[in-house]
Design a protein around this motif. Structure first.
Motif, PDB file in Angstrom:
ATOM      1  N   UNK A 427      32.377  -5.681 -32.416  1.00  0.00           N
ATOM      2  CA  UNK A 427      33.107  -4.420 -32.282  1.00  0.00           C
ATOM      3  C   UNK A 427      32.299  -3.424 -31.449  1.00  0.00           C
ATOM      4  N   UNK A 428      30.981  -3.429 -31.654  1.00  0.00           N
ATOM      5  CA  UNK A 428      30.130  -2.530 -30.870  1.00  0.00           C
ATOM      6  C   UNK A 428      30.169  -2.892 -29.394  1.00  0.00           C
ATOM      7  N   UNK A 429      30.163  -4.208 -29.094  1.00  0.00           N
ATOM      8  CA  UNK A 429      30.256  -4.642 -27.698  1.00  0.00           C
ATOM      9  C   UNK A 429      31.584  -4.198 -27.101  1.00  0.00           C
ATOM     10  N   UNK A 430      32.671  -4.405 -27.839  1.00  0.00           N
ATOM     11  CA  UNK A 430      33.987  -4.015 -27.334  1.00  0.00           C
ATOM     12  C   UNK A 430      34.072  -2.519 -27.079  1.00  0.00           C
ATOM     13  N   UNK A 431      33.548  -1.727 -28.010  1.00  0.00           N
ATOM     14  CA  UNK A 431      33.601  -0.274 -27.846  1.00  0.00           C
ATOM     15  C   UNK A 431      32.813   0.180 -26.628  1.00  0.00           C
ATOM     16  N   UNK A 432      31.653  -0.439 -26.397  1.00  0.00           N
ATOM     17  CA  UNK A 432      30.825  -0.057 -25.250  1.00  0.00           C
ATOM     18  C   UNK A 432      31.490  -0.436 -23.923  1.00  0.00           C
ATOM     19  N   UNK A 433      31.991  -1.670 -23.860  1.00  0.00           N
ATOM     20  CA  UNK A 433      32.535  -2.161 -22.597  1.00  0.00           C
ATOM     21  C   UNK A 433      33.890  -1.536 -22.298  1.00  0.00           C
ATOM     22  N   UNK A 434      34.702  -1.338 -23.344  1.00  0.00           N
ATOM     23  CA  UNK A 434      36.052  -0.821 -23.144  1.00  0.00           C
ATOM     24  C   UNK A 434      36.158   0.677 -23.403  1.00  0.00           C
ATOM     25  N   UNK A 435      35.083   1.403 -23.174  1.00  0.00           N
ATOM     26  CA  UNK A 435      35.156   2.837 -23.386  1.00  0.00           C
ATOM     27  C   UNK A 435      36.114   3.442 -22.357  1.00  0.00           C
ATOM     28  N   UNK A 436      36.659   4.631 -22.604  1.00  0.00           N
ATOM     29  CA  UNK A 436      37.751   5.172 -21.803  1.00  0.00           C
ATOM     30  C   UNK A 436      37.547   5.158 -20.297  1.00  0.00           C
ATOM     31  N   UNK A 437      36.300   5.324 -19.853  1.00  0.00           N
ATOM     32  CA  UNK A 437      36.103   5.364 -18.403  1.00  0.00           C
ATOM     33  C   UNK A 437      35.823   3.980 -17.818  1.00  0.00           C
ATOM     34  N   UNK A 438      35.888   2.935 -18.668  1.00  0.00           N
ATOM     35  CA  UNK A 438      35.531   1.606 -18.180  1.00  0.00           C
ATOM     36  C   UNK A 438      36.687   0.680 -17.945  1.00  0.00           C
ATOM     37  N   UNK A 439      37.613   0.516 -18.931  1.00  0.00           N
ATOM     38  CA  UNK A 439      38.570  -0.578 -18.800  1.00  0.00           C
ATOM     39  C   UNK A 439      39.616  -0.382 -17.722  1.00  0.00           C
ATOM     40  N   UNK A 440      40.133  -1.480 -17.244  1.00  0.00           N
ATOM     41  CA  UNK A 440      41.234  -1.453 -16.302  1.00  0.00           C
ATOM     42  C   UNK A 440      42.380  -2.247 -16.911  1.00  0.00           C
ATOM     43  N   UNK A 441      43.597  -1.854 -16.576  1.00  0.00           N
ATOM     44  CA  UNK A 441      44.754  -2.554 -17.124  1.00  0.00           C
ATOM     45  C   UNK A 441      45.061  -3.773 -16.306  1.00  0.00           C
ATOM     46  N   UNK A 442      45.277  -4.913 -17.016  1.00  0.00           N
ATOM     47  CA  UNK A 442      45.549  -6.172 -16.319  1.00  0.00           C
ATOM     48  C   UNK A 442      47.032  -6.274 -15.986  1.00  0.00           C
TER      49      UNK A 442
END
Length: 442
Positions: A427-442
């Motif tokens: 969960x910590x990895x997901x939160x770090x990688x998918x933080x609001x300024x990081x993820x892109x929509x597929x």
């Protein structure tokens, strides 16, 4: 007391991949292959007496009854039949490789006689090990010549027997691709030894003599440049990948065992050149020690096999590890393929990627962080990744309605987890990688 070898289920390992036979429209060959497997299962317990001599070549007379009429054994002069004498020369060289270089007496390590059959079937475009013997067709006369013409094909099929009696790599997914690759490895070693070539000067082609004139093909496979062996209107284009990023997910050919073998093939070629000298005494010795050393299990995947070769490499460990890294595989001791036999493609080296899908809205987002870059999250993520055990993180449960599903690529190791089964570290990895300024929509 001498232990009894463990009996493992055998899958017929043909030199020509099914996808190529299907592309050429050779349905009869594929149907005959199925009949061979069924008949061989029926004959397993027939109690036939073992053959005498180191090897015996049989002639099927273009029929399909095995083994056929014995026509030449070890120590006897040439028969005048090209296929018989090519088979004799090829198996002699392959057995000599295992005996003289690796101190292995025949495929079982106990001096088992080898049975070979030539002139199998009519227009039969394949060669295989069926768990009992080696079988070779004469080709179709249009694309393929007789399969005994290529000495490396003889060694490839014998190596399947060696793998069956040692690590027993299952013929599915990544373990199956390793099974195919190991056969190509010792095929290359055997042919290069017969030719007296060093690793740096060899062409690294498998089955270069198989194709008839006019076919736009250099070989069946190219270990140095997977994906470039052929490009012909009848054959199509060589589909082998050379890097884990391009791993082919498919349900065909037992999970693409012939296609994806290009990845470990390329790793071996790179290692052989880097280690130096001959392939058979250098990297080949390392691969053999890894295969037989006990660290490679039936379900070992690319990462686990890579780790076994690094552990067996001694002073050449750095060169071997670098070879695997160049094809996108990070050595991980004890790494195994999923229980289903499937194999997931890895992401770029030293990268953490997270993909979240599902949920009530059904939106998919994904992002990645380069652990070797300047991203401020890299150090924290590296620490998390190093302590996560992907095997332990795989849950037994199923996704829940409207929950997210998370897919993690942790520096080449894959984990798929329903939201309710996320560990604190995941969960910590997901939160770090998918933080609001990081993820892109597929």
């Amino acid at each position: 007391m001498t232990s009894t070898p463990q009996t493992r289920p055998t899958v017929r390992c043909g030199i020509v991949p099914p996808y190529l036979l299907e592309h050429l429209g050779y349905g009869d060959t594929l149907l005959l292959d199925d009949r061979i497997r069924a008949r061989r299962r029926d004959r397993r317990g027939d109690g036939a007496a073992p053959l005498t001599g180191a090897w015996t070549v049989h002639d099927a007379g273009n029929g399909t009854d095995l083994p056929g009429r014995p026509v030449r054994s070890a120590g006897e002069p040439g028969s005048g039949d090209a296929a018989v004498d090519e088979a004799a020369a090829g198996i002699t060289g392959a057995l000599a490789l295992f005996r003289e270089v690796y101190d292995r007496d025949s495929y079982d390590g106990r001096g088992a006689p080898v049975s070979l059959t030539v002139h199998y079937g009519r227009d039969y475009a394949n060669a295989f090990w069926d768990g009992t013997q080696l079988v070779f067709g004469d080709g179709d006369g249009e694309v393929f010549a007789r399969f005994t013409k290529a000495a490396d094909v003889l060694a490839h099929e014998l190596a399947h027997a060696v793998t069956e009696r040692t690590a027993g790599l299952v013929y599915q997914g990544q373990p199956g691709a390793l099974n195919e690759s190991v056969s190509d490895v010792f095929a290359a070693c055997s042919e290069q030894r017969l030719l007296g070539q060093q690793a740096a000067e060899a062409d690294w082609l498998i089955g270069a003599e198989l194709f008839l004139p006019g076919v736009r093909a250099r070989a069946l496979r190219d270990m140095a440049a997977p994906g470039t062996a052929y490009d012909d209107p009848r054959l199509g284009t060589d589909p082998q990948p050379a890097h884990l990023d391009d791993y082919v997910e498919t349900t065909d050919d037992n999970g693409g065992v012939h296609i994806n073998s290009g990845i470990p093939n390329r790793a071996f070629q790179l290692a052989a050149v880097a280690v130096g000298g001959s392939s058979w005494a250098g990297a080949g010795r390392i691969w053999y020690d890894a295969l037989t050393g006990g660290d490679v299990r039936p379900d070992t995947d690319f990462a686990g096999f890579a780790a076994a070769t690094v552990a067996a490499a001694g002073d050449s460990a750095a060169a071997v590890e670098e070879a695997w890294r160049q094809v996108g595989v990070r050595p991980v001791a004890g790494s195994s393929a999923p229980a289903t036999g499937g194999a997931a493609p890895g992401g770029p080296l030293r990268t953490v990627r997270v993909r979240r899908s599902g949920g009530f809205v059904g939106r998919t987002v994904e992002a990645e962080v380069d652990l070797g870059g300047a991203d401020e999250r890299a150090a924290t993520l590296a620490g998390l990744v190093d302590r996560i055990d992907p095997q332990a993180a795989r849950p037994a449960g199923s996704p829940m309605p409207d929950h997210f599903t998370y897919e993690f690529d942790l520096d080449g190791r894959q984990v798929r987890v329903p939201e309710q089964d996320l560990t604190d570290d995941l969960r910590a990895v997901a939160d770090l990688v998918l933080r609001p300024d990081g993820p892109t929509e597929a």
